[in-house]
Design a protein around this motif. Sequence first.
Motif, PDB file in Angstrom:
ATOM      1  N   ALA A  91       0.840   4.136  -2.852  1.00  0.00           N
ATOM      2  CA  ALA A  91       0.665   5.703  -2.434  1.00  0.00           C
ATOM      3  C   ALA A  91       1.753   6.541  -3.059  1.00  0.00           C
ATOM      4  O   ALA A  91       1.851   7.514  -3.566  1.00  0.00           O
TER       5      ALA A  91
ATOM      6  N   LYS B 194      -3.846   8.924   0.184  1.00  0.00           N
ATOM      7  CA  LYS B 194      -4.063   8.542   1.496  1.00  0.00           C
ATOM      8  C   LYS B 194      -4.838   7.536   1.668  1.00  0.00           C
ATOM      9  O   LYS B 194      -4.909   6.576   2.586  1.00  0.00           O
TER      10      LYS B 194
ATOM     11  N   LYS C 155      -3.293   4.031   0.974  1.00  0.00           N
ATOM     12  CA  LYS C 155      -2.390   3.956   2.082  1.00  0.00           C
ATOM     13  C   LYS C 155      -3.120   3.175   3.426  1.00  0.00           C
ATOM     14  O   LYS C 155      -2.748   2.334   4.161  1.00  0.00           O
ATOM     15  N   GLU C 156      -4.042   4.023   3.690  1.00  0.00           N
ATOM     16  CA  GLU C 156      -4.826   3.592   4.824  1.00  0.00           C
ATOM     17  C   GLU C 156      -6.150   2.806   4.558  1.00  0.00           C
ATOM     18  O   GLU C 156      -6.895   2.560   5.674  1.00  0.00           O
TER      19      GLU C 156
ATOM     20  N   ARG D  78       0.755  -1.368  -0.065  1.00  0.00           N
ATOM     21  CA  ARG D  78      -0.049  -0.091   0.115  1.00  0.00           C
ATOM     22  C   ARG D  78       0.880   1.220  -0.047  1.00  0.00           C
ATOM     23  O   ARG D  78       0.582   2.369  -0.746  1.00  0.00           O
ATOM     24  N   GLU D  79       1.974   1.269   0.817  1.00  0.00           N
ATOM     25  CA  GLU D  79       2.767   2.375   0.948  1.00  0.00           C
ATOM     26  C   GLU D  79       3.529   2.799  -0.554  1.00  0.00           C
ATOM     27  O   GLU D  79       3.691   3.643  -0.901  1.00  0.00           O
TER      28      GLU D  79
END
Length: 231
Positions: free
Chosen positions: A91, A142, A145-146, A87-88
């Motif tokens: 992003a 965001k 990522k979240e 995910r990071e």
Amino acid sequence: MAEILMKAAAFVAIIFMGYLLRKKGFFKEEDFHVLSKIVLKITLPAAIVANFSGVDLQASLLILSVLGLGGGLMLITSAYLAAGKNREEKAFFMLNTSGYNIGNFTMPFAQSFLGPAGVITTSLFDTGNSFICLGGAFSAAKMVKEGEGKISLIPIIKTLVRSIPFDAYITMTALSLLHISLPAAVITFSEVVSGANAFIAMLMMGVGFKISGDTSQKGKIVKILAVRYGV
């Protein structure tokens, strides 16, 4: 052609001059932010006002704003698909692949090489692009990522409203479509100030030019550039 090449070379020389002046201590690293504020809050808005004034804008040109927004969305989607499953990383790719640096980089060239017509069409494109650069890409990254399921438009709108170039785009576009002219004194003042836009923007890039990072990031950088320029 010779005149165009000489002007382009002059722009590169100004960038190089800014870089050398910072290396010699004439400029400090934090001066980049001062120059950036001057461009984004003074000379760029003045260039927009000066070049829009007296122009009969056709409503059909508003499609350029849609293209600016669509281009940003296309880059964000491509970056999301090109990144790995982390995910990071997704992003990171989305933030660094999307958007176009119109105000600081493209506008000085459009202003110098293409005149009012170039500034107007570039401004309309950047109106749509601003939704990506001034919060859209960050909000989408965001969300990824979240792991959230929605993009909040309120922070994006607040950022856009606080952006002086975006306000200038919207105001001058509306005035042009309504055939409303600004007072001659305002136009004259804007023309004088806008004359410094190209020089300060190029100088700013030279002052801010800095290569950082380590060898482990080279692969990601190459991949991001491949996606961006490939699209």
